[in-house]
Design a protein around this motif. Structure first.
Motif, PDB file in Angstrom:
ATOM      1  N   SER A 267       0.806  -1.230   0.000  1.00  0.00           N
ATOM      2  CA  SER A 267       0.000   0.000   0.000  1.00  0.00           C
ATOM      3  C   SER A 267       0.831   1.268   0.000  1.00  0.00           C
ATOM      4  O   SER A 267       0.282   2.355  -0.171  1.00  0.00           O
TER       5      SER A 267
ATOM      6  N   THR B  82      -5.863   4.490   7.042  1.00  0.00           N
ATOM      7  CA  THR B  82      -6.612   5.495   7.809  1.00  0.00           C
ATOM      8  C   THR B  82      -7.633   6.091   6.857  1.00  0.00           C
ATOM      9  O   THR B  82      -7.268   6.637   5.816  1.00  0.00           O
ATOM     10  N   ASN B  83      -8.902   5.950   7.198  1.00  0.00           N
ATOM     11  CA  ASN B  83      -9.958   6.299   6.251  1.00  0.00           C
ATOM     12  C   ASN B  83     -10.712   7.582   6.600  1.00  0.00           C
ATOM     13  O   ASN B  83     -11.778   7.846   6.055  1.00  0.00           O
TER      14      ASN B  83
ATOM     15  N   SER C  56     -12.327  10.919   6.626  1.00  0.00           N
ATOM     16  CA  SER C  56     -12.685  11.854   5.552  1.00  0.00           C
ATOM     17  C   SER C  56     -13.940  12.594   5.969  1.00  0.00           C
ATOM     18  O   SER C  56     -14.683  12.124   6.826  1.00  0.00           O
TER      19      SER C  56
ATOM     20  N   ARG D  83     -13.862  18.785   2.952  1.00  0.00           N
ATOM     21  CA  ARG D  83     -12.758  18.774   3.916  1.00  0.00           C
ATOM     22  C   ARG D  83     -11.830  19.974   3.712  1.00  0.00           C
ATOM     23  O   ARG D  83     -11.362  20.218   2.597  1.00  0.00           O
TER      24      ARG D  83
ATOM     25  N   ALA E 133      -7.989   8.930  -3.710  1.00  0.00           N
ATOM     26  CA  ALA E 133      -8.023   8.085  -2.499  1.00  0.00           C
ATOM     27  C   ALA E 133      -9.268   8.571  -1.766  1.00  0.00           C
ATOM     28  O   ALA E 133      -9.211   9.367  -0.845  1.00  0.00           O
TER      29      ALA E 133
ATOM     30  N   GLU F  47     -15.371  13.046  -0.521  1.00  0.00           N
ATOM     31  CA  GLU F  47     -14.656  13.969  -1.425  1.00  0.00           C
ATOM     32  C   GLU F  47     -15.312  14.018  -2.818  1.00  0.00           C
ATOM     33  O   GLU F  47     -15.684  15.097  -3.284  1.00  0.00           O
TER      34      GLU F  47
ATOM     35  N   ASP G 261     -10.159   3.908  -4.403  1.00  0.00           N
ATOM     36  CA  ASP G 261      -9.465   3.668  -3.139  1.00  0.00           C
ATOM     37  C   ASP G 261      -8.918   2.249  -3.156  1.00  0.00           C
ATOM     38  O   ASP G 261      -9.354   1.404  -3.944  1.00  0.00           O
TER      39      ASP G 261
ATOM     40  N   ASN H 222      -5.143   0.866  -6.626  1.00  0.00           N
ATOM     41  CA  ASN H 222      -3.995   1.055  -5.738  1.00  0.00           C
ATOM     42  C   ASN H 222      -3.079   2.105  -6.360  1.00  0.00           C
ATOM     43  O   ASN H 222      -2.605   1.943  -7.493  1.00  0.00           O
ATOM     44  N   LEU H 223      -2.808   3.158  -5.628  1.00  0.00           N
ATOM     45  CA  LEU H 223      -1.980   4.254  -6.150  1.00  0.00           C
ATOM     46  C   LEU H 223      -0.548   3.833  -6.483  1.00  0.00           C
ATOM     47  O   LEU H 223       0.171   4.566  -7.156  1.00  0.00           O
TER      48      LEU H 223
ATOM     49  N   ARG I 206      -5.717  13.722  -1.971  1.00  0.00           N
ATOM     50  CA  ARG I 206      -5.576  14.449  -0.709  1.00  0.00           C
ATOM     51  C   ARG I 206      -5.484  13.513   0.496  1.00  0.00           C
ATOM     52  O   ARG I 206      -6.244  12.554   0.613  1.00  0.00           O
ATOM     53  N   ASN I 207      -4.544  13.848   1.349  1.00  0.00           N
ATOM     54  CA  ASN I 207      -4.417  13.166   2.641  1.00  0.00           C
ATOM     55  C   ASN I 207      -4.143  11.676   2.515  1.00  0.00           C
ATOM     56  O   ASN I 207      -4.643  10.874   3.296  1.00  0.00           O
TER      57      ASN I 207
HETATM   58  C1  LIG Z   1      -7.229   9.745   5.087  1.00  0.00           C
HETATM   59  S1  LIG Z   1      -8.105   9.054   3.737  1.00  0.00           S
HETATM   60  C2  LIG Z   1      -8.294  10.477   2.699  1.00  0.00           C
HETATM   61  C3  LIG Z   1      -9.669  10.560   2.075  1.00  0.00           C
HETATM   62  C4  LIG Z   1      -9.927  11.824   1.277  1.00  0.00           C
HETATM   63  N1  LIG Z   1      -9.034  11.953   0.163  1.00  0.00           N
HETATM   64  C5  LIG Z   1      -9.843  13.031   2.154  1.00  0.00           C
HETATM   65  O1  LIG Z   1      -8.910  13.819   2.019  1.00  0.00           O
HETATM   66  O2  LIG Z   1     -10.719  13.202   3.004  1.00  0.00           O
HETATM   67  C6  LIG Z   1      -6.817   8.138   2.926  1.00  0.00           C
HETATM   68  C7  LIG Z   1      -7.353   7.060   2.008  1.00  0.00           C
HETATM   69  O3  LIG Z   1      -6.271   6.581   1.205  1.00  0.00           O
HETATM   70  C8  LIG Z   1      -6.471   5.207   0.963  1.00  0.00           C
HETATM   71  N2  LIG Z   1      -5.197   4.613   0.562  1.00  0.00           N
HETATM   72  C9  LIG Z   1      -4.126   4.325   1.322  1.00  0.00           C
HETATM   73  N3  LIG Z   1      -3.151   3.782   0.587  1.00  0.00           N
HETATM   74  C10 LIG Z   1      -3.616   3.723  -0.691  1.00  0.00           C
HETATM   75  C11 LIG Z   1      -3.081   3.264  -1.916  1.00  0.00           C
HETATM   76  N4  LIG Z   1      -1.860   2.731  -2.006  1.00  0.00           N
HETATM   77  N5  LIG Z   1      -3.859   3.346  -3.024  1.00  0.00           N
HETATM   78  C12 LIG Z   1      -5.103   3.889  -2.957  1.00  0.00           C
HETATM   79  N6  LIG Z   1      -5.664   4.341  -1.829  1.00  0.00           N
HETATM   80  C13 LIG Z   1      -4.929   4.262  -0.700  1.00  0.00           C
HETATM   81  C14 LIG Z   1      -7.018   4.686   2.277  1.00  0.00           C
HETATM   82  O4  LIG Z   1      -7.716   3.464   2.099  1.00  0.00           O
HETATM   83  C15 LIG Z   1      -7.916   5.838   2.735  1.00  0.00           C
HETATM   84  O5  LIG Z   1      -9.259   5.642   2.381  1.00  0.00           O
END
Ligand SMILES: C[S@@+](CC[C@H](N)C(=O)[O-])C[C@H]1O[C@@H](n2cnc3c(N)ncnc32)[C@H](O)[C@@H]1O
Length: 282
Positions: free
Chosen positions: A17, A70-71, A73, A77, A109, A115, A141, A196-197, A213-214
């Motif tokens: 991840s 960490t989810n 959101s 935001r 994400a 978002e 995500d 997956n990013l 973001r985030n």
């Molecule tokens: C803190 S949340 C941010 C949500 C939204 N972008 C915001 O700013 O409110 C981070 C999200 O990134 C996702 N995430 C973490 N690693 C990732 C990856 N490698 N590829 C895609 N999503 C990922 C997590 O599952 C989570 O839902």
């Protein structure tokens, strides 16, 4: 937990991840992975690690990785990026895409959907100016669990109270028991995809605007660079990137540049967006 187990789990998380866990977050591993152990009928956290060491079962790894994301959101935001989207970026897009009348936005994400739904609500309010446009909003995500919640589009009172103006709540949601359900018209504006990013985003197509973001905050510098560079490759010259308040491109990539006078928004480098950089409105 001993150091070898910690390093073993850190390696899986980073590899799958991008998440980098520092020593002070070791306690999170045990608290978040105990429910995963139980799900797989294992009595303890140590049993889970032992099972992973003997058999790297994909389904178990997926649960481990998802449990560590960490989810957090909420709707609109930080406020400012959504104001900038509406007041700086959309006027530019309306002018720059007047010929093709197409717009593709990626919430890269998106967690439980707040978002991309915030963006859909803004665009819905601009519907008169966007009549005849083909607009796509893709929310993606890594976590299938949050994606399902995003698709369901149902939120608790607490979730809608965080950031969502009351006027938007009344206009775009209906109440069902103790849940607030997003209206089908807004829901239909967003497609949710598992992505997956760490992978190449090219199959998702090109995007004019990307909200990433985030999430980069959890990655190491090398991963941030890799992710941002691959996002830049799927954006047009006047593409716009939104990062979280604690994120930047400085020292990470030269593929994006912060727009002058618009902190937090980045354009694809070099300066290819004079109208936006000069202050936005078309
Ligand atoms: C803190 S949340 C941010 C949500 C939204 N972008 C915001 O700013 O409110 C981070 C999200 O990134 C996702 N995430 C973490 N690693 C990732 C990856 N490698 N590829 C895609 N999503 C990922 C997590 O599952 C989570 O839902």
């Amino acid at each position: 937990m001993n150091v070898t187990d910690f390093e073993f789990l850190c390696h899986i998380l980073r590899d799958r991840s991008g998440l980098v866990l520092t020593n002070d977050k070791a306690y999170l591993l045990e608290s978040r992975l105990l429910p995963v152990a139980r799900k797989w009928k294992l009595a303890t956290f140590d049993d889970l690690v032992r099972q992973l060491r003997t058999k790297m079962e994909e389904a178990v790894i997926k649960d481990v990785v998802e449990a560590m994301t960490t989810n957090e959101s909420f709707f609109f935001r930080d406020g400012k990026p959504f104001e900038q989207f509406q007041n700086v970026v959309m006027p530019h897009i309306l002018q720059a895409r007047a010929g093709t009348k197409t717009l593709r936005i990626w919430s890269a994400a998106c967690s439980s959907g707040q978002e991309p739904y915030s963006l859909a609500m803004i665009l819905s309010d601009l519907s008169a100016q966007l009549a005849g446009w083909r607009i796509e909003i893709v929310g993606s995500d890594l976590s299938t669990e949050v994606l399902q919640r995003a698709k369901d589009g149902q939120y608790s009172q607490f979730e809608v109270q965080r950031g969502l103006p009351i006027t938007m709540l009344i206009k775009h949601f209906s109440q069902k028991g103790d849940r607030w359900v997003i209206n089908p018209q807004i829901q239909s504006m967003v497609q949710f995809k598992h992505f997956n990013l760490l992978h190449d985003p090219a199959p998702l197509g090109r995007f004019d605007i990307v909200f990433c973001r985030n999430v980069l905050i959890y990655f190491d510098q090398q991963t941030k660079t890799r992710v941002l560079n691959s996002i830049a490759r799927i954006m047009p010259e006047d593409g716009i990137l939104f990062l979280g308040g604690a994120e930047t491109v400085l020292g990470i990539t030269d593929k994006f540049q912060m727009l002058q006078d618009h902190r937090g928004i980045y354009g694809v480098a070099p300066n290819a967006r004079p109208s936006v950089a000069a202050g936005g409105a078309a």
